[in-house]
Design a protein around this motif. Structure first.
Motif, mmCIF file in Angstrom:
data_model
loop_
_atom_site.group_PDB
_atom_site.id
_atom_site.type_symbol
_atom_site.label_atom_id
_atom_site.label_comp_id
_atom_site.label_asym_id
_atom_site.label_seq_id
_atom_site.Cartn_x
_atom_site.Cartn_y
_atom_site.Cartn_z
ATOM 1 N N GLY A 305 1.036 -1.083 -0.193
ATOM 2 C CA GLY A 305 0.133 0.167 0.010
ATOM 3 C C GLY A 305 0.798 1.274 -0.083
ATOM 4 O O GLY A 305 1.922 1.147 -0.185
ATOM 5 N N VAL A 306 0.074 2.453 0.119
ATOM 6 C CA VAL A 306 0.717 3.722 0.276
ATOM 7 C C VAL A 306 0.323 4.225 1.588
ATOM 8 O O VAL A 306 -0.705 4.391 1.977
ATOM 9 N N LYS A 307 1.088 5.108 2.185
ATOM 10 C CA LYS A 307 1.092 5.771 3.332
ATOM 11 C C LYS A 307 -0.115 6.867 3.161
ATOM 12 O O LYS A 307 -0.138 7.457 2.082
ATOM 13 N N ARG A 308 -1.142 6.916 4.005
ATOM 14 C CA ARG A 308 -2.347 7.602 3.929
ATOM 15 C C ARG A 308 -3.486 7.407 2.938
ATOM 16 O O ARG A 308 -4.020 7.992 2.244
ATOM 17 N N ARG A 309 -3.119 6.080 2.511
ATOM 18 C CA ARG A 309 -4.388 5.434 1.433
ATOM 19 C C ARG A 309 -4.775 4.248 2.326
ATOM 20 O O ARG A 309 -4.299 3.098 2.269
ATOM 21 N N PHE A 310 -5.775 4.610 2.979
ATOM 22 C CA PHE A 310 -6.490 3.495 3.883
ATOM 23 C C PHE A 310 -5.260 2.670 4.667
ATOM 24 O O PHE A 310 -5.302 1.399 4.749
ATOM 25 N N THR A 311 -4.736 3.376 5.361
ATOM 26 C CA THR A 311 -3.605 3.001 6.070
ATOM 27 C C THR A 311 -3.821 2.499 7.625
ATOM 28 O O THR A 311 -4.233 3.626 8.362
ATOM 29 N N TYR A 312 -3.734 1.325 7.935
ATOM 30 C CA TYR A 312 -3.885 1.131 9.173
ATOM 31 C C TYR A 312 -2.811 1.585 10.170
ATOM 32 O O TYR A 312 -1.622 1.201 10.157
ATOM 33 N N GLN A 313 -3.189 2.379 10.917
ATOM 34 C CA GLN A 313 -2.434 2.800 12.278
ATOM 35 C C GLN A 313 -2.421 1.875 13.474
ATOM 36 O O GLN A 313 -1.463 1.790 14.215
ATOM 37 N N ILE A 314 -3.729 1.517 13.783
ATOM 38 C CA ILE A 314 -3.786 0.459 15.014
ATOM 39 C C ILE A 314 -4.833 -0.566 14.434
ATOM 40 O O ILE A 314 -5.952 -0.288 13.674
ATOM 41 N N LYS A 315 -4.585 -1.695 14.477
ATOM 42 C CA LYS A 315 -5.494 -2.780 14.044
ATOM 43 C C LYS A 315 -5.520 -3.807 15.229
ATOM 44 O O LYS A 315 -4.847 -4.741 15.289
ATOM 45 N N THR A 316 -6.117 -3.819 16.119
ATOM 46 C CA THR A 316 -6.667 -4.882 17.058
ATOM 47 C C THR A 316 -7.817 -5.524 17.046
ATOM 48 O O THR A 316 -8.840 -4.792 16.559
ATOM 49 N N ASP A 317 -8.437 -6.243 17.914
ATOM 50 C CA ASP A 317 -9.868 -6.633 18.131
ATOM 51 C C ASP A 317 -10.714 -5.701 18.532
ATOM 52 O O ASP A 317 -11.821 -5.529 18.100
ATOM 53 N N ASP A 318 -10.237 -4.763 19.527
ATOM 54 C CA ASP A 318 -11.096 -3.736 20.194
ATOM 55 C C ASP A 318 -10.914 -2.470 19.485
ATOM 56 O O ASP A 318 -11.859 -1.686 19.676
ATOM 57 N N LEU A 319 -9.895 -2.013 18.794
ATOM 58 C CA LEU A 319 -9.966 -0.864 18.175
ATOM 59 C C LEU A 319 -8.954 -0.926 16.741
ATOM 60 O O LEU A 319 -8.015 -1.426 16.726
ATOM 61 N N VAL A 320 -9.711 -0.226 15.667
ATOM 62 C CA VAL A 320 -9.137 -0.039 14.512
ATOM 63 C C VAL A 320 -9.040 1.490 14.360
ATOM 64 O O VAL A 320 -9.907 2.239 14.363
ATOM 65 N N TYR A 321 -7.921 1.876 13.782
ATOM 66 C CA TYR A 321 -7.740 3.401 13.383
ATOM 67 C C TYR A 321 -6.872 3.392 12.131
ATOM 68 O O TYR A 321 -6.012 2.677 11.906
ATOM 69 N N ILE A 322 -7.690 4.035 11.191
ATOM 70 C CA ILE A 322 -7.274 3.944 9.660
ATOM 71 C C ILE A 322 -7.113 5.624 9.363
ATOM 72 O O ILE A 322 -7.898 6.415 9.453
ATOM 73 N N ASP A 323 -6.249 5.749 8.495
ATOM 74 C CA ASP A 323 -5.812 7.197 8.071
ATOM 75 C C ASP A 323 -5.734 7.047 6.557
ATOM 76 O O ASP A 323 -5.307 6.238 5.892
ATOM 77 N N ASP A 324 -6.474 8.058 5.820
ATOM 78 C CA ASP A 324 -6.844 8.297 4.408
ATOM 79 C C ASP A 324 -6.575 9.765 3.896
ATOM 80 O O ASP A 324 -7.162 10.359 4.481
ATOM 81 N N TYR A 325 -6.211 9.568 2.698
ATOM 82 C CA TYR A 325 -5.873 11.071 1.964
ATOM 83 C C TYR A 325 -7.290 11.471 1.529
ATOM 84 O O TYR A 325 -7.054 12.439 0.873
ATOM 85 N N ALA A 326 -8.303 10.867 1.468
ATOM 86 C CA ALA A 326 -9.433 11.153 0.590
ATOM 87 C C ALA A 326 -9.784 12.675 0.954
ATOM 88 O O ALA A 326 -9.967 13.181 1.942
ATOM 89 N N HIS A 327 -10.162 13.517 -0.320
ATOM 90 C CA HIS A 327 -10.408 14.799 -0.222
ATOM 91 C C HIS A 327 -11.549 15.199 -1.148
ATOM 92 O O HIS A 327 -11.693 16.369 -1.360
ATOM 93 N N HIS A 328 -12.100 14.438 -1.759
ATOM 94 C CA HIS A 328 -13.237 14.631 -2.678
ATOM 95 C C HIS A 328 -14.470 13.765 -2.187
ATOM 96 O O HIS A 328 -14.228 12.642 -1.791
ATOM 97 N N PRO A 329 -15.840 13.861 -2.401
ATOM 98 C CA PRO A 329 -16.738 13.276 -1.979
ATOM 99 C C PRO A 329 -16.637 11.761 -2.748
ATOM 100 O O PRO A 329 -17.133 10.981 -1.743
ATOM 101 N N GLU A 330 -16.290 11.535 -3.705
ATOM 102 C CA GLU A 330 -16.086 10.226 -4.482
ATOM 103 C C GLU A 330 -15.164 9.120 -3.706
ATOM 104 O O GLU A 330 -15.463 8.161 -3.350
ATOM 105 N N GLU A 331 -14.066 9.917 -3.155
ATOM 106 C CA GLU A 331 -13.130 9.307 -2.303
ATOM 107 C C GLU A 331 -13.563 9.097 -1.088
ATOM 108 O O GLU A 331 -13.327 7.743 -0.589
ATOM 109 N N ILE A 332 -14.395 9.891 -0.546
ATOM 110 C CA ILE A 332 -14.983 9.622 0.901
ATOM 111 C C ILE A 332 -15.889 8.497 0.842
ATOM 112 O O ILE A 332 -15.979 7.646 1.725
ATOM 113 N N ASN A 333 -16.894 8.461 -0.587
ATOM 114 C CA ASN A 333 -17.678 7.102 -0.566
ATOM 115 C C ASN A 333 -16.831 5.934 -0.606
ATOM 116 O O ASN A 333 -17.247 4.841 -0.091
#
Length: 450
Positions: A305-333
């Motif tokens: 993958g690419v950093k800041r493209r649906f990048t997992y920062q934390i991925k556990t059973d209890d908590l998931v934190y994802i970062d993404d560069y999306a900046h257009h409505p279609e990208e957010i969708n």
């Protein structure tokens, strides 16, 4: 400008993702590289570590004297730099060769077999997949990426100069400086209307780009777009189509129907149908280039993958934190589709920083609709980038239009405490501005709290 006679390159806006890839390229070629940027970041720190001279104050007195010889120095700038920038004005007024980043890319790619990736969405991921596939198949190539590849921890893949892989950027019509052998168009949704005025002009620019392909070259087009070419799509009648999709242990497993065969058993670990589409077009271009199925399947399975493209920062059973560069409505969708597919029964907190006043104004209703799909929404203030404020255009206006009561405007200084107070099991940070600088702080705070 003859790049062969240049031994020094000075970048104005060197911290930009595309600019820094070029800077890395010239460093690798043994040239003396320096530049200016307004903000110190991880990217500029990495360049300094490579021996690049960088300063952060727009002042010609701070320019390293090594770059003041007009006969030996090429000056490269990004269109995001204002015309009144004092360093840019100085170089233009004193006989230096001054080129836009896209013009330099055009020069570099001219003598190579060039594969260019165009589209309003998906360029960076597609380019990085394509670069990884070619590199893994030992093609002697250079890939200029618009993001930091997780596989190479860089926005440059350098394994030779026979082939170049580049993003063909529609902003400022930059992609018209390229003359690729292969090109693809991933999407043509309205964007950059501050440049184009209306969507029809944006479409025309893509049509003009399609005419830049070299004789006997090939154009690949996502099925449904109004430009002729080799088509690709998911589970449809395209020339290249993904078939038999399964999700196994969080990864897509699928086959690809080509015009001549069925290529079986590909594995791809990035979530979301938009990413699957990006993988498909990278595979299609690689197949048409002549690369073999077994090597491509092995290479795609190893893509991270690419950093800041649906990048997992934390991925556990209890908590998931994802970062993404999306900046257009279609990208957010697309991000929403991916997160719901992976975590169908979990509450999702989305933190969005709008990028540009003009983009927010042009797509205000679409932004509101796309953001309303999440369970909880935090908005940061608009990141202005190259723009001055537009009266009445602000994050409160967008917040008021979001049809979801679980929403609020949050200041950066309050963000971490606000995130903690929600206790959401899935957290997203979304946006192309400086929200990316907040990610490491959020990750640290959530890791300590868990």
């Amino acid at each position: 400008m003859n790049l062969e006679h240049t031994n020094k390159v000075y970048f104005i806006g060197i911290g930009g993702i595309g600019m820094s890839a070029l800077a890395r390229y010239f460093v690798a070629k043994g040239l003396t590289v320096g530049g200016y940027d307004k903000t110190k970041t991880e990217i500029t720190d990495a360049l300094v570590g490579l021996g690049v001279s960088i300063h952060f104050d727009d002042n010609i007195k701070h320019i390293d004297s090594r770059f003041l010889n007009a006969e030996k120095t090429l000056v490269v700038y990004t269109p995001a730099i204002p015309e009144q920038h004092s360093e840019l004005s100085y170089f233009k007024s004193n006989g230096f060769d001054v080129l836009k980043r896209s013009e330099v890319l055009g020069e570099i790619t001219k003598q190579t077999f060039c594969l260019a990736v165009a589209g309003t969405h998906g360029k960076t991921t597609t380019t990085s997949i394509l670069g990884h596939l070619l590199n893994s198949c030992d093609v002697k190539m250079t890939a200029f990426l618009g993001g930091i590849s997780e596989n190479y921890n860089s926005n440059l893949i350098l394994n030779g100069t026979k082939v170049t892989v580049v993003e063909a950027d529609e902003f400022d019509r930059s992609f018209l400086t390229l003359s690729p052998d292969f090109a693809c168009i991933t999407s043509m949704d309205a964007d950059h209307l501050d440049i184009y005025g209306d969507a029809s002009e944006l479409v025309k620019s893509f049509e003009d780009f399609s005419k830049k392909i070299k004789p006997n070259g090939k154009l690949f087009v996502k099925n449904g777009l109004p430009i002729n070419g080799i088509t690709y799509g998911i589970e449809d009648d395209s020339d290249y189509s993904v078939k038999n999709i399964k999700i196994i242990n969080g990864s897509y497993v699928f086959d690809v129907r080509t015009p001549n065969a069925l290529l079986e058993n590909f594995k791809f670990s990035l979530p979301g149908r938009h990413n699957l589409s990006n993988a498909l077009i990278a595979l299609a271009m690689s197949v048409e280039y002549g690369l073999p199925h077994p090597q491509l399947a092995k290479a795609l399975a190893s893509y991270k993958g690419v950093k800041r493209r649906f990048t997992y920062q934390i991925k556990t059973d209890d908590l998931v934190y994802i970062d993404d560069y999306a900046h257009h409505p279609e990208e957010i969708n697309a991000v929403h589709q991916a997160v719901r597919e992976m975590y169908p029964n979990r509450e999702v907190l989305a933190i969005f920083q709008p990028h540009l006043f003009s983009r927010t104004k042009d797509f205000i209703d679409d932004f509101a609709e796309s953001l309303s799909q999440f369970d909880i929404i935090f908005l940061l203030e608009i990141y202005p980038a190259r723009e001055l404020p537009i009266e009445g255009v602000n994050s409160q206006w967008l917040l008021d239009k979001i049809k979801n009561d679980n929403k609020k405007l949050v200041q950066k200084s309050e963000l971490i405490e606000a995130i903690k107070s929600e206790n959401a099991p899935v957290i997203l940070t979304i946006g192309a501005g400086d929200i990316g600088e907040e990610v490491k702080h959020i990750k640290k705070a959530l890791s300590l709290a868990s």
